[in-house]
Design an enzyme around this catalytic site. Structure first.
Site, PDB file in Angstrom:
ATOM      1  N   GLY A  51       3.776   1.295   2.773  1.00 25.77           N
ATOM      2  CA  GLY A  51       4.686  -0.178   2.947  1.00 25.77           C
ATOM      3  C   GLY A  51       4.308  -1.225   2.032  1.00 25.77           C
ATOM      4  O   GLY A  51       3.136  -1.619   1.747  1.00 25.77           O
ATOM      5  N   GLY A 109       0.728  -0.953  -0.163  1.00 25.15           N
ATOM      6  CA  GLY A 109      -0.011  -0.022   0.367  1.00 25.15           C
ATOM      7  C   GLY A 109       1.102   1.245   0.155  1.00 25.15           C
ATOM      8  O   GLY A 109       2.591   1.052  -0.019  1.00 25.15           O
ATOM      9  N   ASP A 113      -3.817   6.307  10.292  1.00 23.81           N
ATOM     10  CA  ASP A 113      -3.867   6.173   8.660  1.00 23.81           C
ATOM     11  C   ASP A 113      -5.353   4.702   9.777  1.00 23.81           C
ATOM     12  O   ASP A 113      -5.280   4.213   8.789  1.00 23.81           O
ATOM     13  CB  ASP A 113      -3.090   4.951   8.094  1.00 23.81           C
ATOM     14  CG  ASP A 113      -3.829   4.947   7.063  1.00 23.81           C
ATOM     15  OD1 ASP A 113      -4.495   5.449   6.228  1.00 23.81           O
ATOM     16  OD2 ASP A 113      -2.466   3.513   6.065  1.00 23.81           O
TER      17      ASP A 113
END
Length: 479
Positions: A24, A21, A139
């Site tokens: 990473g 993603g 996130d």
């Protein structure tokens, strides 16, 4: 096992790539020391960075991943280790079975509101623990919420968590536009309200079967987050829909607090799944509590075999582990004391004259029981992992030199020290130097950093001040 599979930091054998993603790439790996499977995340380093910026990015990634590794909650996927190899940060985490919430939504479509509210409560618990430690997840999205077979949820990817109050994305940042709060897209300071916005967007997606700001192009998604209101989530019902709309307010101050979200989700959630661990013990334990009366709770803990916490129920305040007078004596001048973040305190000499700026940093955190391991055992494992990863970072990477790791007797129950030196970008003759002591006392890990600037490359190490502070700090913890 094939010998040609890549061995990371002399310990983690990469087996297969699990996913990739914006933040990473995640690999399945074998920890060859503990003989167990783990997830190894190769953190994405933004393109176009100068050597100095790349080194700074790696330093920040490692520091924040280590901070995230201190978080403990049943809904948090644990960070076990962080290593730097060839200038590339890697984060070692639990390898968790189950499917991500985004895959479940793609396969099943909109999910029942009561189930989604229960998932939200679990994720909220993880976020509250992080926020209490001064960390933001940054996130939260369906792809980072994992569902076990019994429906219980866990929040993963805490390795990219950042301190509160940080500006959005100096190095590009992490996150998906449709799940990033408006203030983050505007590169304004983040706060716990930013994570709650992302949680609201994730729950909206789960209950409606589509994202609140779904558009064909990423730029259109960003514009929608900043400028438009999402459609009212009809499948959620009036109460749940109203909560989600409030969580997605553009103004952080207008959003409900974590306590308000918890209260609302608690009223909406379906039955919470029974934890798998020791489920068979529940009837016997409850019966024992009734039979034992007032003394029952102590006996219940014994019957359940709960692991010991350790000497410290909570982490000690690092600002109280070293006095200002002690710091002044070691630094040979009167420093300014600052509590920089939860679990960290520093004493600074901003005007160090010819010696440049100097700083003492003291950190302390308490490990909690994890599964069948007591707090002290978890701390022992954490200390051993840190020792291995820091030893693996020995050597020269660009303008930075990391020395060997050495054991230090007489400080806590175990201690190590490592020196590092980084040359300034405009000079090969001077730079800054750190001497870092890591030690353990019962279930508490402490870290002392002696930082100096304007240091000649010919004299990079100065470990005595770090050792002196570590002895004082560990003496307080040993009382």
């Amino acid at each position: 096992m094939p010998d040609d599979l890549y061995l990371l930091a002399g310990r983690y054998r990469l087996i297969e790539r699990l996913g990739q993603g914006g933040a990473g790439t995640v690999w399945r790996a074998i920890d060859e020391i503990l003989d167990r499977q783990v997830a190894a995340k190769q953190v994405r380093v933004p393109e176009g960075l100068t050597p100095r910026e790349r080194a700074e990015f790696a330093d920040n990634a490692i520091h924040e991943a280590r901070s995230a590794g201190r978080l403990r909650d049943p809904a948090i996927v644990l960070v076990h280790d962080v290593v730097l190899e060839g200038g590339q940060p890697w984060i070692i985490m639990d390898l968790v079975s189950g499917r991500s919430l985004d895959k479940v939504i793609k396969e099943q479509g909109p999910l029942p509101p009561g189930f989604v509210a229960a998932v939200g409560l679990r994720v909220l618990s993880a976020l509250e623990v992080a926020h209490a430690h001064g960390m933001l997840h940054q996130d939260v999205k369906p792809a980072n919420i994992l569902l076990d077979f019994d429906g219980s949820a866990m929040l993963t990817d805490f390795g990219i968590a950042t301190p509160m109050g940080g500006q959005g994305g100096r190095f590009g940042g992490a996150g998906s536009p449709g799940y990033m709060a408006p203030e983050r897209l505007n590169e304004q300071p983040s706060s716990p309200a930013s994570d709650l916005w992302s949680l609201g967007a994730s729950l909206y997606t789960a209950v409606e079967g589509r994202a609140p700001f779904e558009r064909a192009l990423p730029a259109a998604v960003t514009a929608a987050v900043l400028l438009h209101e999402p459609p009212f989530p009809a499948r959620a019902g009036r109460d749940f829909g109203g909560l989600l709309m409030a969580m997605l307010a553009k103004d952080p101050a207008a959003r409900p607090t974590a306590a308000q979200v918890r209260q609302a989700l608690g009223a909406l959630a379906g039955p919470a799944p029974v934890p798998r661990r020791r489920r068979w013990l529940v009837p016997a334990v409850l019966a024992a509590a009734v039979a034992l009366g007032a003394g029952g709770w102590y006996a219940v803990g014994a019957l359940r075999g709960e692991p010991e916490i350790g000497k410290f129920a909570t982490a000690p305040d690092p600002c109280k582990l070293l006095t200002d007078e002690q710091a002044a004596k070691i630094m040979k001048a009167k420093p300014a004391r600052e509590a920089t973040r939860p679990g960290e305190c520093q004493w600074i000499l901003r005007d160090g004259g010819e010696d440049g700026r100097r700083r003492i940093v003291v950190r302390a955190w308490a490990e909690r029981p994890d599964g069948d391991l007591g707090g002290t055992q978890v701390a022992q494992r954490r200390f051993a992992s840190e020792k291995t990863s820091r030893a693996g970072a020995e050597g020269t990477v660009m303008r930075e030199i990391r020395g060997s790791v050495s054991d230090v007797p007489g400080i806590g129950e175990s201690a190590i020290i490592q020196n590092s030196f980084k040359a300034y970008i405009n000079s090969d003759a001077t730079g800054w130097s750190d001497s870092t002591v890591l030690f353990r006392t019962s279930n508490v890990l402490g870290e002392v950093v002696w930082h100096r600037e304007n240091v000649p490359v010919s004299d990079p190490a100065d470990k005595e001040p770090a050792l002196a502070v570590a002895r004082l700090v560990s003496a307080v913890l040993s009382k």
